[in-house]
Enzyme design. Structure first.
Site, PDB file in Angstrom:
ATOM      1  N   VAL A 297       7.212 -44.186 -52.930  1.00 43.32           N
ATOM      2  CA  VAL A 297       7.046 -45.031 -54.119  1.00 43.32           C
ATOM      3  C   VAL A 297       5.563 -45.166 -54.522  1.00 43.32           C
ATOM      4  CG1 VAL A 297       7.362 -47.400 -54.969  1.00 43.32           C
ATOM      5  CG2 VAL A 297       9.136 -46.334 -53.618  1.00 43.32           C
TER       6      VAL A 297
ATOM      7  N   ASP B   2      10.295 -48.490 -45.045  1.00 47.16           N
ATOM      8  CA  ASP B   2      10.213 -49.914 -44.698  1.00 47.16           C
ATOM      9  C   ASP B   2      11.626 -50.512 -44.592  1.00 47.16           C
ATOM     10  OD1 ASP B   2       9.100 -52.403 -44.273  1.00 47.16           O
ATOM     11  OD2 ASP B   2       8.276 -52.643 -46.280  1.00 47.16           O
TER      12      ASP B   2
ATOM     13  N   GLY C 215      12.498 -47.604 -49.149  1.00 43.64           N
ATOM     14  CA  GLY C 215      11.994 -46.430 -48.428  1.00 43.64           C
ATOM     15  C   GLY C 215      12.042 -46.599 -46.928  1.00 43.64           C
TER      16      GLY C 215
HETATM   17  P1  ADP Z   1       5.131 -45.741 -49.716  1.00 43.82           P
HETATM   18  O1  ADP Z   1       5.359 -47.022 -50.477  1.00 43.82           O
HETATM   19  O2  ADP Z   1       4.015 -45.857 -48.702  1.00 43.82           O
HETATM   20  O3  ADP Z   1       5.018 -44.555 -50.597  1.00 43.82           O
HETATM   21  P2  ADP Z   1       7.879 -44.995 -48.978  1.00 43.82           P
HETATM   22  O4  ADP Z   1       8.750 -45.611 -47.948  1.00 43.82           O
HETATM   23  O5  ADP Z   1       8.316 -45.064 -50.401  1.00 43.82           O
HETATM   24  O6  ADP Z   1       6.432 -45.652 -48.767  1.00 43.82           O
HETATM   25  O7  ADP Z   1       7.629 -43.490 -48.617  1.00 43.82           O
HETATM   26  C1  ADP Z   1       6.805 -43.040 -47.568  1.00 43.82           C
HETATM   27  C2  ADP Z   1       7.378 -41.790 -46.962  1.00 43.82           C
HETATM   28  O8  ADP Z   1       8.433 -42.135 -46.059  1.00 43.82           O
HETATM   29  C3  ADP Z   1       8.007 -40.837 -47.981  1.00 43.82           C
HETATM   30  O9  ADP Z   1       7.567 -39.525 -47.682  1.00 43.82           O
HETATM   31  C4  ADP Z   1       9.501 -40.994 -47.733  1.00 43.82           C
HETATM   32  O10 ADP Z   1      10.200 -39.795 -48.024  1.00 43.82           O
HETATM   33  C5  ADP Z   1       9.526 -41.258 -46.255  1.00 43.82           C
HETATM   34  N1  ADP Z   1      10.738 -41.886 -45.704  1.00 43.82           N
HETATM   35  C6  ADP Z   1      11.694 -42.619 -46.314  1.00 43.82           C
HETATM   36  N2  ADP Z   1      12.637 -43.010 -45.433  1.00 43.82           N
HETATM   37  C7  ADP Z   1      12.262 -42.515 -44.208  1.00 43.82           C
HETATM   38  C8  ADP Z   1      12.817 -42.553 -42.896  1.00 43.82           C
HETATM   39  N3  ADP Z   1      13.944 -43.191 -42.618  1.00 43.82           N
HETATM   40  N4  ADP Z   1      12.150 -41.903 -41.895  1.00 43.82           N
HETATM   41  C9  ADP Z   1      10.991 -41.260 -42.139  1.00 43.82           C
HETATM   42  N5  ADP Z   1      10.422 -41.190 -43.353  1.00 43.82           N
HETATM   43  C10 ADP Z   1      11.050 -41.801 -44.375  1.00 43.82           C
END
Ligand code: ADP
Length: 175
Positions: A126, A36, A34
């Site tokens: 996630v 991260d 994601g």
């Molecule tokens: P978590 O484990 O906290 O749910 P995720 O990374 O899976 O973290 O998702 C958190 C949010 O970040 C989601 O809404 C996802 O769509 C969003 N996301 C994923 N990639 C990016 C990005 N490059 N920039 C901004 N938001 C993002």
């Protein structure tokens, strides 16, 4: 302070030019998927290096807490890594833990005297937090913090990756 601006943007947070961007990390601080994964890919190895040093000192980052590192190759100078709660149905203190993510990130940015910070939609990937409930916590917590604290921040940006989150935040920030 009352004159801090709250903005909304849709897109990739790794491209955002605020003083700090916030990472929805996991408690290992060793990177993941994601947002991260995107931040570590775009920011390069310096970020992970600092995360490992923090991990050696304090053994990772508990849910709701936040730590700060360099922004590496990102346009942002710093990354604030915070660990959102995994959604278990809402009875495991998820709203308070999610609110802590926003509060502790704003506190770190203020301690560093930063002027701008950008948040992704923490826990709504996630970790499965319902998007409408997460948006409510995010917006209310940021508004309350800005009202209750003296802060260097002039601008707080919510960066939504998907259009459903964008729509929810638009609705919530209407007035
Ligand atoms: P978590 O484990 O906290 O749910 P995720 O990374 O899976 O973290 O998702 C958190 C949010 O970040 C989601 O809404 C996802 O769509 C969003 N996301 C994923 N990639 C990016 C990005 N490059 N920039 C901004 N938001 C993002």
């Amino acid at each position: 302070m009352a004159d801090t601006k709250i903005d909304l943007q849709q897109g990739d947070i790794t491209k955002v030019e605020t003083d700090a961007i916030v990472n929805a990390a996991n408690s290992s601080l060793l990177g993941g998927g994601g947002v991260d994964g995107a931040i570590h890919r775009a920011g390069g190895p310096a970020i992970l290096e600092e995360c490992k040093q923090i991990r050696a000192r304090q053994g990772g980052c508990p849910t709701g807490e936040a730590v700060i590192t360099t922004g590496g190759n990102l346009p942002a100078r710093y990354v604030i890594h915070t660990v959102g709660p995994i959604w278990h149905g809402g009875s495991k203190d998820e709203p308070a833990l999610l609110a802590n993510c926003y509060k502790n990130s704003l506190r770190l940015a203020t301690e560093k005297q930063l002027q701008s910070i950008a948040f992704p939609n923490i826990s709504t990937g996630v970790y499965g937090y319902p998007k409408d409930k997460a948006a409510q916590v995010a917006v209310q917590t940021v508004k309350d913090y800005l009202q209750q604290h003296d802060t260097s921040l002039q601008r707080v940006v919510f960066v939504c990756f998907d259009s459903e989150n964008k729509r929810l935040y638009e609705e919530m920030l209407k007035d």
